[in-house]
Design a protein around this motif. Structure first.
Motif, PDB file in Angstrom:
ATOM      1  N   ASN A 191       0.802  -1.132  -0.137  1.00 61.55           N
ATOM      2  CA  ASN A 191      -0.039  -0.228   0.033  1.00 61.55           C
ATOM      3  C   ASN A 191       0.952   1.368  -0.063  1.00 61.55           C
ATOM      4  O   ASN A 191       1.311   1.643   1.034  1.00 61.55           O
ATOM      5  N   GLU A 313     -11.504 -18.268   5.356  1.00 61.10           N
ATOM      6  CA  GLU A 313     -11.990 -17.245   4.212  1.00 61.10           C
ATOM      7  C   GLU A 313     -10.484 -16.459   3.839  1.00 61.10           C
ATOM      8  O   GLU A 313      -9.539 -16.717   4.849  1.00 61.10           O
TER       9      GLU A 313
ATOM     10  N   SER B 204     -13.233  -1.206 -11.284  1.00 66.28           N
ATOM     11  CA  SER B 204     -12.928   0.051 -10.416  1.00 66.28           C
ATOM     12  C   SER B 204     -12.732  -0.482  -9.162  1.00 66.28           C
ATOM     13  O   SER B 204     -11.933   0.279  -8.244  1.00 66.28           O
ATOM     14  N   ASN B 205     -13.474  -1.454  -8.504  1.00 65.14           N
ATOM     15  CA  ASN B 205     -13.456  -1.908  -7.244  1.00 65.14           C
ATOM     16  C   ASN B 205     -13.990  -3.218  -7.090  1.00 65.14           C
ATOM     17  O   ASN B 205     -15.078  -3.381  -6.579  1.00 65.14           O
ATOM     18  N   ALA B 208     -15.938  -3.884  -3.785  1.00 67.68           N
ATOM     19  CA  ALA B 208     -17.333  -3.362  -3.668  1.00 67.68           C
ATOM     20  C   ALA B 208     -18.477  -4.121  -4.690  1.00 67.68           C
ATOM     21  O   ALA B 208     -19.524  -4.241  -4.414  1.00 67.68           O
ATOM     22  N   ASP B 210     -18.263  -7.014  -5.629  1.00 68.27           N
ATOM     23  CA  ASP B 210     -19.192  -8.055  -4.856  1.00 68.27           C
ATOM     24  C   ASP B 210     -20.385  -7.843  -3.905  1.00 68.27           C
ATOM     25  O   ASP B 210     -21.207  -8.374  -4.096  1.00 68.27           O
ATOM     26  N   MET B 211     -20.067  -6.654  -3.078  1.00 64.87           N
ATOM     27  CA  MET B 211     -21.027  -6.334  -1.924  1.00 64.87           C
ATOM     28  C   MET B 211     -21.916  -5.985  -2.686  1.00 64.87           C
ATOM     29  O   MET B 211     -23.205  -5.685  -2.237  1.00 64.87           O
ATOM     30  N   ALA B 212     -21.997  -5.043  -3.943  1.00 65.46           N
ATOM     31  CA  ALA B 212     -23.077  -4.370  -4.725  1.00 65.46           C
ATOM     32  C   ALA B 212     -23.945  -5.582  -5.350  1.00 65.46           C
ATOM     33  O   ALA B 212     -24.877  -5.347  -6.264  1.00 65.46           O
ATOM     34  N   GLY B 213     -23.513  -6.907  -5.297  1.00 63.72           N
ATOM     35  CA  GLY B 213     -24.566  -7.794  -5.609  1.00 63.72           C
ATOM     36  C   GLY B 213     -24.135  -8.096  -7.263  1.00 63.72           C
ATOM     37  O   GLY B 213     -25.032  -8.846  -7.929  1.00 63.72           O
ATOM     38  N   ILE B 214     -22.832  -7.889  -7.755  1.00 61.01           N
ATOM     39  CA  ILE B 214     -22.628  -8.089  -8.987  1.00 61.01           C
ATOM     40  C   ILE B 214     -21.905  -9.307  -9.117  1.00 61.01           C
ATOM     41  O   ILE B 214     -20.816  -9.618  -8.225  1.00 61.01           O
TER      42      ILE B 214
ATOM     43  N   LYS C  48     -22.438  -9.690   7.604  1.00 59.76           N
ATOM     44  CA  LYS C  48     -22.001 -10.230   6.515  1.00 59.76           C
ATOM     45  C   LYS C  48     -22.725 -11.610   6.062  1.00 59.76           C
ATOM     46  O   LYS C  48     -22.773 -12.061   4.871  1.00 59.76           O
ATOM     47  N   ILE C  53     -22.444 -12.395   2.400  1.00 55.83           N
ATOM     48  CA  ILE C  53     -20.924 -12.450   1.868  1.00 55.83           C
ATOM     49  C   ILE C  53     -20.263 -13.634   2.452  1.00 55.83           C
ATOM     50  O   ILE C  53     -19.403 -13.883   1.957  1.00 55.83           O
ATOM     51  N   HIS C  54     -20.617 -13.838   3.712  1.00 57.00           N
ATOM     52  CA  HIS C  54     -19.946 -14.793   4.597  1.00 57.00           C
ATOM     53  C   HIS C  54     -21.117 -15.927   4.594  1.00 57.00           C
ATOM     54  O   HIS C  54     -22.318 -15.703   4.666  1.00 57.00           O
ATOM     55  N   SER C  73     -24.010 -11.923  -1.776  1.00 56.67           N
ATOM     56  CA  SER C  73     -24.915 -10.665  -1.751  1.00 56.67           C
ATOM     57  C   SER C  73     -26.063 -10.609  -2.740  1.00 56.67           C
ATOM     58  O   SER C  73     -26.994  -9.988  -2.403  1.00 56.67           O
ATOM     59  N   ARG C  77     -29.749  -9.611  -1.850  1.00 62.33           N
ATOM     60  CA  ARG C  77     -30.612  -8.379  -2.495  1.00 62.33           C
ATOM     61  C   ARG C  77     -32.192  -8.664  -2.931  1.00 62.33           C
ATOM     62  O   ARG C  77     -32.911  -8.072  -2.820  1.00 62.33           O
ATOM     63  N   TYR C  85     -21.988  -0.779   4.636  1.00 66.31           N
ATOM     64  CA  TYR C  85     -20.963  -1.403   5.458  1.00 66.31           C
ATOM     65  C   TYR C  85     -19.937  -0.213   6.138  1.00 66.31           C
ATOM     66  O   TYR C  85     -20.159   0.883   5.729  1.00 66.31           O
ATOM     67  N   MET C  89     -18.278   1.603   0.251  1.00 68.32           N
ATOM     68  CA  MET C  89     -17.673   0.774  -0.883  1.00 68.32           C
ATOM     69  C   MET C  89     -18.049   1.270  -2.245  1.00 68.32           C
ATOM     70  O   MET C  89     -19.447   1.093  -2.372  1.00 68.32           O
ATOM     71  N   VAL C  90     -17.303   2.221  -2.753  1.00 71.92           N
ATOM     72  CA  VAL C  90     -17.764   3.097  -3.650  1.00 71.92           C
ATOM     73  C   VAL C  90     -16.904   2.628  -5.065  1.00 71.92           C
ATOM     74  O   VAL C  90     -15.700   2.044  -4.797  1.00 71.92           O
ATOM     75  N   PHE C  91     -17.198   3.069  -6.083  1.00 74.67           N
ATOM     76  CA  PHE C  91     -16.322   2.735  -7.378  1.00 74.67           C
ATOM     77  C   PHE C  91     -15.831   4.068  -7.779  1.00 74.67           C
ATOM     78  O   PHE C  91     -16.293   4.958  -8.298  1.00 74.67           O
ATOM     79  N   SER C 103     -26.139  -1.544  -8.887  1.00 73.88           N
ATOM     80  CA  SER C 103     -26.793  -2.983  -8.531  1.00 73.88           C
ATOM     81  C   SER C 103     -28.312  -3.113  -8.940  1.00 73.88           C
ATOM     82  O   SER C 103     -28.767  -3.843  -8.610  1.00 73.88           O
ATOM     83  N   ARG C 151     -27.658   4.361  -2.444  1.00 77.27           N
ATOM     84  CA  ARG C 151     -27.462   3.017  -3.236  1.00 77.27           C
ATOM     85  C   ARG C 151     -28.822   1.831  -2.527  1.00 77.27           C
ATOM     86  O   ARG C 151     -29.554   1.393  -3.177  1.00 77.27           O
ATOM     87  N   ARG C 336      -8.011   2.551   5.632  1.00 79.33           N
ATOM     88  CA  ARG C 336      -7.562   1.178   4.701  1.00 79.33           C
ATOM     89  C   ARG C 336      -6.739   2.184   3.604  1.00 79.33           C
ATOM     90  O   ARG C 336      -5.709   1.474   2.863  1.00 79.33           O
TER      91      ARG C 336
END
Ligand code: ATP
Ligand code: ATP
Ligand code: MG
Ligand code: MG
Lengths: 316, 336, 497, 324
Positions: A191, A313, B204-205, B208, B210-214, C48, C53-54, C73, C77, C85, C89-91, C103, C151, C336
């Motif tokens: 990082n 995991e 791009s991420n 994210a 994954d978590m956005a259900g993609i 999660k 997710i888990h 997820s 959904r 979260y 979590m953005v792009f 999504s 979102r 992060r």
């Protein structure tokens, strides 16, 4: 350890299997001369692999090493033919390596262009410079001491390049695994922002690593010239991919921050023994590369195979 | 300034790139007499047709933060396999042949995709390996025979150069027009179709996404399959254009296609870029190569050196330019 | 009434660590269900599992009373379960609009203008102002959070889970968010609300569940409990009330004096002194640009005007290296991105800023000394981890925060700049962190604390500097400061005195 | 006194082409296999080679391994230039004979003898003559070669330049440029067109490589330039037949690789089994091909060669038969 194998474990197993197989299948395999040839034939690549390990752990890549080898080798041939004293020429070639590496590093670290792009351009560019110098000529007839250095044993049957490789491995191992420089290499690769905030001059560090890579490539180019006793424009073209293959097979993460020189060493031994064994059994080149390719994928997939019980995991 | 703030960064990149292209054209126009004419267009257009397809596929993969180094080998193999099929069955229907090439390419791409997406092997490792593997398959499969032009039906060999329409001296030939159509089609899909946006999101991420259900896995798999498809089509074009296919067919296309994409402003770290950009990138690289051969000032042997320098220059200017413009925009964005 | 979502006897192990054991929880439509627990209690892990997710190691997840397997997820959904979260979590490459609708699944063709309009509505509904065409890479943490909420709202949700949504929000946005949560609950959505801020739990929730060490401790109607009981249940012990302000340890000597500091187009006219041993708190709404001031002082942002006098000498800091060499430390608000190398061992992270201290003349690392240091911080800050060689990414949010603090405390700085030091940290840990900062100043250190948590600002700051939209509103003495007065300045209702 | 090679002696040999997957090398292999059977050699004949992108390093590797394996002889179509020399000398020191064919070791070191398909000097003359009657004695010609490092192409181009300079009858033929197509179809194709654009009055593209010649011919045909710009050089009848018939490439030349492999095997067998010394003046019978003599190589100082010849020039009359 819930994994079936660790990466190193897997590699070591492979090595053991290949080695024993070779020893049984090919009678000449264990002969001293063959064991030395086995290293000599790709000595430049494996030296480059050591430094490439730093580059990739640093989350960068250097595609220009093959071309830099060519540039250095051709410069050597060109200047020696012009009558410049060889020792001086050697210094010039190494200087070119430093300059070229710095160039890559500067564009990557200071200008912020992706190293993949920068070194892709210099892959073409450095090769071009070599071409400009030698055009369509091949140059040979180097000083005897130089050729001898590349082709004959220095200590007993062991040639200079092999000794250099071992020495370099030890030095670089300490540098990467024990020193602050190595630590920074990992952190920056993992990082870069964090490293920046911790007061590390990450740009400078990256430039140093690229410069190391350039220098190593120039050095390798000279070793090559000495080993084959002649140079021409296409020297070492395409080496970069072999070098990167070795490093990745060694378990260095292409995303940076992860990997060890021991892994690289293991994969060097695997690739060399595999190639040599297959060559002794007269297996043609494209099958050899095919097998290496398969191994490359297997080395990632197989360690992933989980024992049925407790599943971990991937850490966040 | 007002305009700039309304344009998307993607559009800015394209503009920057067009500027670079214009500069190159003008420069060589001053160096080579009789340079800017329909002939130049015909040369570049028909030779870029193949790389345009490959670069398009490469772009799709790079968008997802991956890379496909196996395209060269796929082109080579499909070109050869398609060639041998048509040689042995000369009266095979053109569309069937095309389908065969497409299918073959897609299959290779799918193998890459499966390994990257589902076996979770980094793409550079997978495609570095399959580049070697597919090439080996070719050497085995070809068994040292080569496909020769005169063994191919004329409809195939004539196809690339059929003039479709022409503007002045500029001919739009079938080969170029076809791949241009493909590029535009892909571009429209990327910008207009909802599922296509997932490509950008994943690049791009990934986390994210994954978590956005993609379903990131499926997206990456698709990208590689499509890249294979493009390489397959390119293989078909390669066969049609050059007729003679040996085991070295398509050697080195992988790096050239990556070069085209990045010169075209596709972010090598995924998430941003456009196939139009990659297309322009391919044109730029091709233009440089042909023009350098014609440029009297540099000898044949200077070509690579200059080309390397120019690629770096192009990328550097493009990056810095669009970076500056983006910053201007961000500033404006803040102040409201 | 049938629970819309329920966990039954759910357990989750990560290798050796048991994050959850036999967790049972029922969520009903129309309720706001708060979940509290110490760092590492297992809250995020539970979330999660609810969002697929888990996968649980054992136990079942039920939707509308029927057991379901939520693999990924997407599956969650489709059943109307969405989450916001802890870590936004953005792009970064996509603009705000696309980030909001990424999504969405309806329709093959994109209708941009409609999306834009809808996006504006959603943002407005959250009570934020944000250019929907802006590329997300420029967004602040708060703005990212807003995008995430939008979102979640963009598709019709039946269960909306918020994992510490207000951690990066200032009081103003936080209250807006609570309003939204309440509104949703009123519409029959079941809202799960994870927070370390008990005051908002009591303001918002209908029911509250306490988790400790991955186990379910209690679920009560909010009316049946009170803060002290909750805290006791969370930590399993009594904690001293951390809101009480300790006497200032400021000395007469001025350590840092800033005059008219500015960064073009970001902030301007920042002027203040800090005495040795003092704690200066910086309050303000999100986007007030406090972080940028900190970044400027730390040499990560080029200043366009102003002078800095440090230890009596004029000082121009142009790099983080220079700052560190001058004894200035900066604990980032963004773990992060700028805080921790998540994939690397805890130990490596702790000694990162002070690596020089562990190098032999030859530049080799003295691992022994390193381990001693890392271990001592594990004890002092009680970081929950078996050893200091595991990747810091495996720690819970709060424990990561502690590792980051350890990294900077280890350089024994003269001036410690902490940005949102207790973001996402539970009461227990919060008290510890405050104690640490106090101990640090008591020992002659000086602290500049940036916080959006007003109780914290009041608990720590000897003096409080309030910022608003890149300008310095006022510096108030703790004596005459109150949440109200600070808010008034931060929101511009009251102008600089 | 011609030496008759005594069959049935056991020796293992390696036929090492530039790389695998090219038609002409396979034809050479067929020739070698034919000879292998004729001479009833109980030993093995391996046909092995490197990959195209790794040709130089690969040839060096195989040459080195051959020494380790104590092979009787390596038959090498050299693609590594003088870089092969140390490996070749090492192999010879280990008792492995090195016979080159198709493409020699430029410096002549490390090789016992070179089996020359034709006289390199005469290739120049032949190409010059083809240029002569295609251009009708007058006009501009450009060379499209393989890679700048292909030593035999370079040698042939040199000898053509020499031929052009030597005889005044060529005085009106101007060699304007030499470019390289890297032996890849697409590069060669584009270079050919670039040449046409660069020299508007170009009359002929001379391409001494099978890939280059057919790519150029295809390019001229596709752009409808065949009546302006002709193509010639060294090519395979099977690849060139259509262009010869439609006049894009009226004339080109090549030799028979099957025979080349056959003769090479005989030479290597003779040397490996000690029946040939490899001295200048030695004459031996190479089965169906008749008698050959080891002579000094005029092109390479101190090197020896066996001259196969002859050279077939293909045109409308004979190309179709050969293409079969
Ligand atoms: N991916 C993972 N791998 C290994 N351990 C993990 C992982 N994720 C969480 N853990 C462990 O599980 C436990 C619970 O973590 P979790 O993030 O759920 O706590 P939390 O209640 O959310 O804490 P915080 O309030 O700080 O966010 C912690 O001990 C953490 O170290
Ligand atoms: N509008 C914006 N454009 C670009 N970057 C921004 C913007 N707003 C904030 N940032 C960045 O986000 C980071 C956080 O700063 P922020 O705007 O949140 O102000 P702040 O006072 O630090 O708020 P807080 O500290 O409560 O997050 C800083 O690095 C800042 O540069
Ligand atoms: Mg959490
Ligand atoms: Mg901030």
């Amino acid at each position: 350890m819930s994994r079936l194998f660790s990466w190193e474990g897997f590699l070591f197993a492979c090595l053991a299997v290949i080695f024993t197989f070779n020893a049984v299948a090919a009678p000449d395999f264990l002969s001293i001369s063959n064991q030395i040839n086995l290293f000599q034939l790709s000595i430049e690549k494996i030296i480059l692999a050591l430094v490439m390990t730093f580059v990739i752990i640093n989350a960068e890549i250097d595609l220009s090493v093959g071309s830099m080898m060519g540039l250095s080798a051709c410069t050597f041939g060109y200047l020696v033919q012009m009558g410049t004293p060889a020792p001086l020429v050697i210094l010039i070639c190494l200087a070119i390596g430093v300059a070229g590496g710095f160039f890559n590093g500067w564009f990557t670290a200071r200008l912020g262009l992706p190293s993949l792009v920068v070194t892709l351009a210099t892959l073409i560019g450095f090769r071009g410079l070599a071409r400009v110098m030698l055009e369509d000529r091949g140059i040979g007839g180097f000083p005897d001491w130089f050729a001898a250095l590349g082709q004959r044993g220095l200590i007993g049957p062991v040639p200079f390049a092999l000794i250099a490789f071992v020495a370099l491995f030890v030095a670089l191992y300490i540098l990467l695994e024990r020193s602050g420089f190595g630590r920074k290499t990992y952190v920056i690769g993992s990082n870069r922002d964090v490293a920046d905030f911790a007061g590390i001059d990450t740009a400078r560090h990256k430039i140093i690593i690229f410069t190391m890579s350039g220098l190593a490539a120039a050095f390798a180019g000279l070793l090559y010239a000495a080993r084959v006793g002649a140079v021409r424009g296409d020297v070492a073209s395409g080496f970069e991919l072999d070098v990167i293959t070795i490093v990745l097979l060694g378990g260095v993460s292409i995303f940076g921050g992860k990997g060890t020189l021991v892994g690289t060493l293991l994969s060097i031994l695997i690739v060399l023994n595999l190639r040599n064994g297959m060559a002794l059994l007269n297996i043609t080149g494209h099958i050899q590369t095919g097998v290496i390719g398969l191994l490359l994928i297997a080395s990632v997939v197989i360690p992933r195979i989980k024992l049925p019980s407790l599943k971990p995991e991937a850490a966040a | 300034m007002g305009l700039i703030s309304r344009l998307s960064p993607a559009a800015l990149r394209i503009l920057a790139l067009l500027a670079v292209l214009a500069v190159v054209l003008i420069f060589f126009a001053t160096q080579i007499e009789g340079y800017l004419n329909g002939r130049l267009f015909n040369r570049i257009s028909s030779s870029v047709a193949i790389m345009a397809l490959i670069a398009t596929g490469q772009t799709l993969v790079i968008l997802t933060r991956n890379i496909d180094l196996s395209v060269g080998s796929v082109v080579g193999f499909t070109a050869f396999a398609t060639g041998s099929i048509i040689t042995n069955h000369p009266d095979l229907h053109p569309l069937l042949l095309l389908a065969y090439a497409a299918l073959l390419g897609t299959a290779f791409g799918a193998i890459n995709g499966a390994l990257v997406a589902y076996a979770r092997v980094p793409s550079i490792i997978v495609t570095l390996a399959t580049m070697a593997l597919y090439r080996s398959f070719l050497v085995e499969y070809s068994d040292a025979k080569s496909i020769t032009t005169n063994s191919l039906p004329s409809w195939l060999t004539d196809f690339p150069n059929l003039p479709v329409f022409s503007i002045g001296a500029m001919e739009f030939r079938a080969g170029f027009t076809a791949s241009l159509a493909v590029v535009i089609l892909v571009h429209l899909c990327l910008t207009r179709l909802r599922p296509a946006r997932a490509l950008f999101a994943v690049g791009s991420n990934p986390e994210a996404a994954d978590m956005a259900g993609i379903d990131a896995k499926r997206v990456v798999f698709a990208a590689f399959a499509l890249s294979g498809l493009m390489a397959g089509l390119a293989g078909f074009m390669f066969l049609a254009r050059f007729g003679t296919i040996t085991v070295v067919a398509g050697l080195g296309f992988e790096l050239k296609s990556v070069a085209s994409s990045v010169v075209g402003g596709v972010n090598i770290f995924g998430g941003s870029g456009s196939v139009i950009g990659a297309f322009l990138g391919a044109i730029l690289v091709d233009l440089l190569e042909t023009s350098l051969v014609r440029w009297a000032v540099v000898s044949e042997f200077w070509r690579e050196a200059v080309l390397g320098a120019l690629i770096l220059l192009a990328v550097a200017t493009d990056t810095l330019l669009s970076r500056r413009l983006a910053r201007l925009r961000a500033k404006k964005g803040d102040t409201k | 009434m049938k629970p819309v979502l329920a966990l039954r006897q759910v357990s989750k192990n990560f290798g050796m660590t048991a994050a959850l054991t036999d967790m049972t929880l029922e969520l009903f439509p129309g309720e706001v269900h708060a979940i509290v627990g110490e760092n590492g209690a297992g809250k995020s892990t539970m979330i999660k599992i609810m969002t697929g997710i888990h996968q649980p190691t054992s136990g079942t997840v039920e939707v509308d009373g029927a057991p379901v397997v939520l693999n990924g997820s997407k599956a969650a959904r489709l059943r109307g379960i969405a989450a916001i979260y802890q870590e936004p979590m953005v792009f970064p490459d996509l603009d705000v609009t696309e980030n909001i609708f990424i999504s969405a699944t309806s329709g093959l063709l994109l209708n941009r203008s409609a999306m834009r309009r809808h996006a504006r509505e959603l943002i407005a509904r959250i009570g934020m102002t944000l250019d929907v065409d802006r590329i997300a890479s420029g967004l602040s943490l708060a703005e990212q959070q807003a995008v995430e909420i939008a979102r979640a709202l963009s598709q019709d949700v039946r269960v909306l889970i918020m994992d510490e949504p207000t951690a990066s929000l200032s009081a103003h946005e936080a209250s807006e968010l609570r309003r939204i949560a309440r509104a949703l609950a009123a519409d029959g959505v079941s809202v799960v609300y994870i927070s370390h801020r008990l005051e908002e739990v009591f303001e918002l929730a209908n029911r509250v569940s306490v988790i400790r060490d991955g186990k379910h401790i209690s679920t009560k109607l909010i009316s049946e409990t009170d803060p002290q009981t909750l805290i006791a249940e969370m930590v399993g012990r009594e904690v001293g009330n951390y809101f009480t302000k300790m006497p200032s340890t400021a000395t007469a000597e001025t350590l840092l004096s800033v005059q008219g500091l500015a960064v073009d187009g970001v902030f301007e006219g920042i002027s203040f002194d800090i005495k040795r041993g003092e704690v200066l708190a910086m309050a303000g709404l999100i986007g007030a640009r406090r972080t940028d001031v900190a970044l400027a002082l730390f040499g990560m942002l080029k200043t366009s005007a102003g002078t800095v006098t440090y230890k009596g000498q004029p000082l121009k800091i142009t790099s983080s290296r220079a700052a560190i060499d001058n004894g200035i430390a900066y604990v980032s608000e963004d773990r992060r991105k700028m805080g921790l190398a998540m994939a690397l061992p805890i130990r490596w992270n702790i000694t990162l800023a002070t690596l020089q201290k562990y190098l032999s003349p030859l530049g080799l690392i003295n691992t022994g000394a390193e381990i001693t240091t890392a271990w001592s911080y594990k004890q002092k800050l009680n970081i929950r981890t078996p050893n200091t060689d595991i990747a810091v990414g495996n720690l819970s949010g709060g424990n990561q925060q502690k590792v980051m603090l350890a990294k900077w405390l280890n350089m024994a700085p003269d001036l410690l700049i902490v940005d949102e030091p207790t973001r996402g940290i539970d009461v227990g840990a919060k008290a510890e962190v405050h104690a640490l900062i106090r101990a640090f100043t008591a020992a002659g250190g000086t602290a500049l604390v940036i916080s959006s948590d007003l109780p914290e600002v009041l608990a720590l700051g000897d003096r409080i500097l309030v910022m608003r939209e890149g300008r310095q509103m006022a510096i108030i003495d703790h004596a005459d400061a109150s949440q109200e007065s600070i808010m008034a300045l931060a929101t511009g209702q009251k102008d600089a005195a | 006194d011609t030496i008759k090679l005594e069959p049935g002696k056991e020796t293992n040999m390696v036929l090492l082409p530039k790389f695998l997957g090219i038609l002409v090398f396979d034809q050479a292999n067929e020739g070698a296999q034919e000879a292998h059977k004729e001479l009833a050699n109980p030993g093995k004949l391996e046909f092995t080679g490197p990959t195209p992108e790794n040709s130089t390093a690969g040839q060096i590797e195989i040459m080195t391994t051959a020494g380790t394996q104590k092979q009787g002889a390596v038959m090498l179509s050299n693609n590594a230039g003088d870089q092969i020399v140390p490996a070749a000398e090492a192999a010879q020191a280990a008792g492995t004979k090195v016979v080159t064919w198709d493409s020699p070791i430029p410096g002549g070191k490390g090789e016992s003898v070179f089996v020359a398909q034709v006289d390199f000097g005469s290739i120049g003359t032949v190409m010059a003559d083809m240029a002569m009657d295609i251009l009708g004695g007058k006009g501009k010609m450009a060379v499209l070669s393989a890679t700048p490092d292909a030593s035999n192409q370079n040698a042939w181009i040199e000898s053509m330049k020499a031929a052009l300079a030597a005889d005044p009858k060529y005085k009106d033929i101007e060699l304007v440029d030499v470019v390289y197509g890297d032996d890849q179809a697409e590069v060669s194709y584009n270079r050919a067109l670039a040449l046409v654009d660069k020299y508007p009055d170009l009359g002929l593209i001379m391409s001494p490589t099978t890939v280059g010649i057919q790519a150029s011919a295809k390019a001229m045909q596709d752009e409808g330039l065949c009546d302006k710009v002709k193509v010639s050089g060294l090519g395979l009848p099977s690849e060139m037949v259509s262009y010869t018939m439609n006049g894009c490439a009226p004339e080109f030349a090549l030799w028979d690789f099957r025979d080349l492999g056959y003769l090479t095997y005989y030479t290597a067998y003779g040397l490996a089994t000690g029946q040939l010394k490899g001295d200048i003046g030695e004459t031996f019978t190479a089965g169906r091909m008749g008698d050959y003599t080891i002579e000094a190589d005029p092109g390479r100082e101190g090197a020896k060669r066996i001259l196969m010849g002859p050279f077939t020039v293909y045109n409308k009359d004979n190309v179709e038969a050969a293409a079969k």
